[in-house]
Design a protein around this motif. Structure first.
Motif, PDB file in Angstrom:
ATOM      1  N   PHE A 108      25.573  81.920  54.736  1.00  0.00           N
ATOM      2  CA  PHE A 108      25.955  82.813  53.671  1.00  0.00           C
ATOM      3  C   PHE A 108      27.240  82.357  53.004  1.00  0.00           C
ATOM      4  O   PHE A 108      27.506  82.754  51.879  1.00  0.00           O
ATOM      5  CB  PHE A 108      26.121  84.243  54.189  1.00  0.00           C
ATOM      6  CG  PHE A 108      24.829  84.994  54.193  1.00  0.00           C
ATOM      7  CD1 PHE A 108      24.330  85.539  53.032  1.00  0.00           C
ATOM      8  CD2 PHE A 108      24.091  85.138  55.347  1.00  0.00           C
ATOM      9  CE1 PHE A 108      23.137  86.236  53.018  1.00  0.00           C
ATOM     10  CE2 PHE A 108      22.901  85.836  55.358  1.00  0.00           C
ATOM     11  CZ  PHE A 108      22.416  86.383  54.182  1.00  0.00           C
ATOM     12  N   GLY A 109      28.031  81.567  53.672  1.00  0.00           N
ATOM     13  CA  GLY A 109      29.255  81.060  53.063  1.00  0.00           C
ATOM     14  C   GLY A 109      28.947  80.240  51.827  1.00  0.00           C
ATOM     15  O   GLY A 109      29.599  80.387  50.789  1.00  0.00           O
ATOM     16  N   GLN A 110      27.944  79.362  51.912  1.00  0.00           N
ATOM     17  CA  GLN A 110      27.544  78.567  50.747  1.00  0.00           C
ATOM     18  C   GLN A 110      27.040  79.464  49.627  1.00  0.00           C
ATOM     19  O   GLN A 110      27.370  79.256  48.464  1.00  0.00           O
ATOM     20  CB  GLN A 110      26.446  77.583  51.128  1.00  0.00           C
ATOM     21  CG  GLN A 110      26.899  76.453  51.985  1.00  0.00           C
ATOM     22  CD  GLN A 110      25.728  75.569  52.379  1.00  0.00           C
ATOM     23  OE1 GLN A 110      24.588  76.005  52.395  1.00  0.00           O
ATOM     24  NE2 GLN A 110      26.019  74.321  52.701  1.00  0.00           N
ATOM     25  N   PHE A 124      27.809  82.603  48.992  1.00  0.00           N
ATOM     26  CA  PHE A 124      28.915  83.331  48.377  1.00  0.00           C
ATOM     27  C   PHE A 124      29.770  82.412  47.513  1.00  0.00           C
ATOM     28  O   PHE A 124      30.257  82.822  46.458  1.00  0.00           O
ATOM     29  CB  PHE A 124      29.777  84.020  49.432  1.00  0.00           C
ATOM     30  CG  PHE A 124      29.112  85.198  50.077  1.00  0.00           C
ATOM     31  CD1 PHE A 124      28.369  86.102  49.335  1.00  0.00           C
ATOM     32  CD2 PHE A 124      29.235  85.417  51.431  1.00  0.00           C
ATOM     33  CE1 PHE A 124      27.758  87.196  49.925  1.00  0.00           C
ATOM     34  CE2 PHE A 124      28.628  86.506  52.033  1.00  0.00           C
ATOM     35  CZ  PHE A 124      27.885  87.398  51.274  1.00  0.00           C
ATOM     36  N   MET A 125      29.967  81.170  47.954  1.00  0.00           N
ATOM     37  CA  MET A 125      30.758  80.226  47.158  1.00  0.00           C
ATOM     38  C   MET A 125      30.063  79.915  45.833  1.00  0.00           C
ATOM     39  O   MET A 125      30.716  79.683  44.823  1.00  0.00           O
ATOM     40  CB  MET A 125      31.013  78.928  47.937  1.00  0.00           C
ATOM     41  CG  MET A 125      31.915  79.104  49.137  1.00  0.00           C
ATOM     42  SD  MET A 125      33.533  79.768  48.760  1.00  0.00           S
ATOM     43  CE  MET A 125      34.347  78.354  48.096  1.00  0.00           C
ATOM     44  N   CYS A 126      28.733  79.905  45.836  1.00  0.00           N
ATOM     45  CA  CYS A 126      27.986  79.625  44.611  1.00  0.00           C
ATOM     46  C   CYS A 126      27.811  80.867  43.742  1.00  0.00           C
ATOM     47  O   CYS A 126      27.711  80.763  42.524  1.00  0.00           O
ATOM     48  CB  CYS A 126      26.611  79.055  44.956  1.00  0.00           C
ATOM     49  SG  CYS A 126      26.678  77.470  45.800  1.00  0.00           S
ATOM     50  N   LEU A 127      27.752  82.038  44.340  1.00  0.00           N
ATOM     51  CA  LEU A 127      27.509  83.271  43.594  1.00  0.00           C
ATOM     52  C   LEU A 127      28.756  83.830  42.916  1.00  0.00           C
ATOM     53  O   LEU A 127      28.681  84.443  41.858  1.00  0.00           O
ATOM     54  CB  LEU A 127      26.939  84.349  44.519  1.00  0.00           C
ATOM     55  CG  LEU A 127      25.482  84.202  44.920  1.00  0.00           C
ATOM     56  CD1 LEU A 127      25.133  85.197  46.017  1.00  0.00           C
ATOM     57  CD2 LEU A 127      24.572  84.410  43.728  1.00  0.00           C
ATOM     58  N   VAL A 128      29.908  83.656  43.537  1.00  0.00           N
ATOM     59  CA  VAL A 128      31.131  84.291  43.064  1.00  0.00           C
ATOM     60  C   VAL A 128      32.099  83.214  42.594  1.00  0.00           C
ATOM     61  O   VAL A 128      32.369  82.260  43.314  1.00  0.00           O
ATOM     62  CB  VAL A 128      31.768  85.132  44.197  1.00  0.00           C
ATOM     63  CG1 VAL A 128      33.013  85.828  43.716  1.00  0.00           C
ATOM     64  CG2 VAL A 128      30.767  86.127  44.741  1.00  0.00           C
ATOM     65  N   LEU A 181      34.295  87.719  51.142  1.00  0.00           N
ATOM     66  CA  LEU A 181      32.928  88.173  51.424  1.00  0.00           C
ATOM     67  C   LEU A 181      32.351  87.468  52.651  1.00  0.00           C
ATOM     68  O   LEU A 181      31.719  88.088  53.502  1.00  0.00           O
ATOM     69  CB  LEU A 181      32.029  87.939  50.210  1.00  0.00           C
ATOM     70  CG  LEU A 181      32.270  88.832  49.002  1.00  0.00           C
ATOM     71  CD1 LEU A 181      31.436  88.357  47.820  1.00  0.00           C
ATOM     72  CD2 LEU A 181      31.951  90.279  49.331  1.00  0.00           C
ATOM     73  N   SER A 182      32.579  86.172  52.738  1.00  0.00           N
ATOM     74  CA  SER A 182      32.086  85.411  53.899  1.00  0.00           C
ATOM     75  C   SER A 182      32.745  85.896  55.188  1.00  0.00           C
ATOM     76  O   SER A 182      32.076  86.074  56.206  1.00  0.00           O
ATOM     77  CB  SER A 182      32.363  83.921  53.715  1.00  0.00           C
ATOM     78  OG  SER A 182      31.685  83.419  52.610  1.00  0.00           O
ATOM     79  N   SER A 183      34.041  86.121  55.130  1.00  0.00           N
ATOM     80  CA  SER A 183      34.751  86.590  56.325  1.00  0.00           C
ATOM     81  C   SER A 183      34.278  87.968  56.757  1.00  0.00           C
ATOM     82  O   SER A 183      34.149  88.242  57.954  1.00  0.00           O
ATOM     83  CB  SER A 183      36.253  86.630  56.052  1.00  0.00           C
ATOM     84  OG  SER A 183      36.728  85.336  55.755  1.00  0.00           O
ATOM     85  N   VAL A 223      17.181  84.364  53.285  1.00  0.00           N
ATOM     86  CA  VAL A 223      17.988  85.026  52.260  1.00  0.00           C
ATOM     87  C   VAL A 223      19.173  84.157  51.855  1.00  0.00           C
ATOM     88  O   VAL A 223      19.466  83.995  50.660  1.00  0.00           O
ATOM     89  CB  VAL A 223      18.461  86.418  52.743  1.00  0.00           C
ATOM     90  CG1 VAL A 223      19.504  87.006  51.817  1.00  0.00           C
ATOM     91  CG2 VAL A 223      17.279  87.363  52.858  1.00  0.00           C
ATOM     92  N   ALA A 224      19.855  83.568  52.824  1.00  0.00           N
ATOM     93  CA  ALA A 224      21.019  82.733  52.511  1.00  0.00           C
ATOM     94  C   ALA A 224      20.611  81.519  51.682  1.00  0.00           C
ATOM     95  O   ALA A 224      21.263  81.174  50.685  1.00  0.00           O
ATOM     96  CB  ALA A 224      21.712  82.293  53.799  1.00  0.00           C
ATOM     97  N   ARG A 225      19.541  80.865  52.072  1.00  0.00           N
ATOM     98  CA  ARG A 225      19.094  79.672  51.329  1.00  0.00           C
ATOM     99  C   ARG A 225      18.565  80.035  49.938  1.00  0.00           C
ATOM    100  O   ARG A 225      18.792  79.314  48.974  1.00  0.00           O
ATOM    101  CB  ARG A 225      18.022  78.912  52.117  1.00  0.00           C
ATOM    102  CG  ARG A 225      18.543  78.305  53.377  1.00  0.00           C
ATOM    103  CD  ARG A 225      19.609  77.291  53.054  1.00  0.00           C
ATOM    104  NE  ARG A 225      20.307  76.909  54.255  1.00  0.00           N
ATOM    105  CZ  ARG A 225      21.555  76.537  54.286  1.00  0.00           C
ATOM    106  NH1 ARG A 225      22.263  76.497  53.198  1.00  0.00           N
ATOM    107  NH2 ARG A 225      22.122  76.198  55.405  1.00  0.00           N
ATOM    108  N   THR A 226      17.890  81.167  49.837  1.00  0.00           N
ATOM    109  CA  THR A 226      17.381  81.601  48.533  1.00  0.00           C
ATOM    110  C   THR A 226      18.530  81.934  47.592  1.00  0.00           C
ATOM    111  O   THR A 226      18.515  81.534  46.419  1.00  0.00           O
ATOM    112  CB  THR A 226      16.447  82.825  48.692  1.00  0.00           C
ATOM    113  OG1 THR A 226      15.369  82.457  49.548  1.00  0.00           O
ATOM    114  CG2 THR A 226      15.899  83.282  47.359  1.00  0.00           C
TER     115      THR A 226
END
Length: 160
Positions: free
Chosen positions: A1-3, A5-9, A18-20, A143-146
Motif C-alpha cells: 500500500f505504500g507504493q 499511496f505514493m502514486c495516489l497522493v 497514510l502508509s504509516s 487492492v494494493a496492486r490495482t
C-alpha cells in the motif's frame, strides 16, 4: 500500500502518513497485542480486516500444532490461568488447596492447547479460518496492486 499511496497522493508527507497509519493498524491488530479475545466490539472489523492477523494466526497455529504433534508438552504452574483452563478441559485434576505444597501430579498440556488458551480460542486451524486468511491476504495484495496500477496509468503528478 505504500507504493499505492505514493502514486495516489501528490504530497509526499501525506502519502507517508497514510502508509504509516495503515501499517500501524495492521501491526496493532495482528493479534499479538492486544490479543483477539480482548478486542472491543468496536474494533472487531479492523481485527478481521487486518492482513497481519491472518498471517500471524497461520504462523502461530501451524508452529504450535506441529509442536504438539511431535510431543512437545507445556507444564503449568499449579492454580495458574493455564492450569484452570486444563482443569476445565478435563486434562488435569483440580486441587482443593492451591497454597499447599502437597505432592500433586504435574499438570501437562499440549502446545496447541496453550495456543487455544492464550488466544481465547480465536486462533484455530479450522478450514474456515484458513480460507479467510488466504482470501484477506490476496485481497489486500490485489487492492494494493490495482490502486498502484490505476494511479500510475491515470495520474500525472509531474505536470501539476
Amino acid at each position: 500500500f505504500g507504493q499505492a499511496f505514493m502514486c495516489l497522493v501528490k504530497p509526499t508527507d501525506v502519502a507517508l502518513t497514510l502508509s504509516s497509519a495503515l501499517i500501524g493498524l495492521n501491526l496493532f491488530f495482528s493479534g499479538y497485542n492486544p490479543r483477539p479475545q480482548f478486542v472491543n466490539d468496536i474494533f472487531v472489523m479492523v481485527l478481521y480486516f487486518s492482513p497481519g492477523r491472518w498471517a500471524y494466526e497461520g504462523i502461530i497455529v501451524q508452529l504450535f500444532k506441529s509442536a504438539s504433534e511431535s510431543g512437545m508438552e507445556v507444564k503449568t504452574a499449579l492454580c495458574g490461568p493455564f492450569y484452570h483452563y486444563l482443569v476445565n478441559a478435563n486434562t488435569c485434576t483440580a486441587v482443593t488447596d492451591c497454597s499447599s505444597s502437597a505432592s500433586v501430579d504435574e499438570c501437562i498440556g499440549t502446545a496447541y492447547q496453550y495456543v487455544d488458551f492464550y488466544f481465547g480460542g480465536k486462533f484455530n486451524d479450522s478450514p474456515t479460518n484458513f480460507w479467510l486468511g488466504i482470501f484477506f491476504l490476496f485481497f489486500y495484495i490485489f487492492v494494493a496492486r490495482t490502486l498502484t496500477y490505476l494511479s500510475l496509468r491515470f495520474f500525472d503528478h509531474g505536470n501539476t
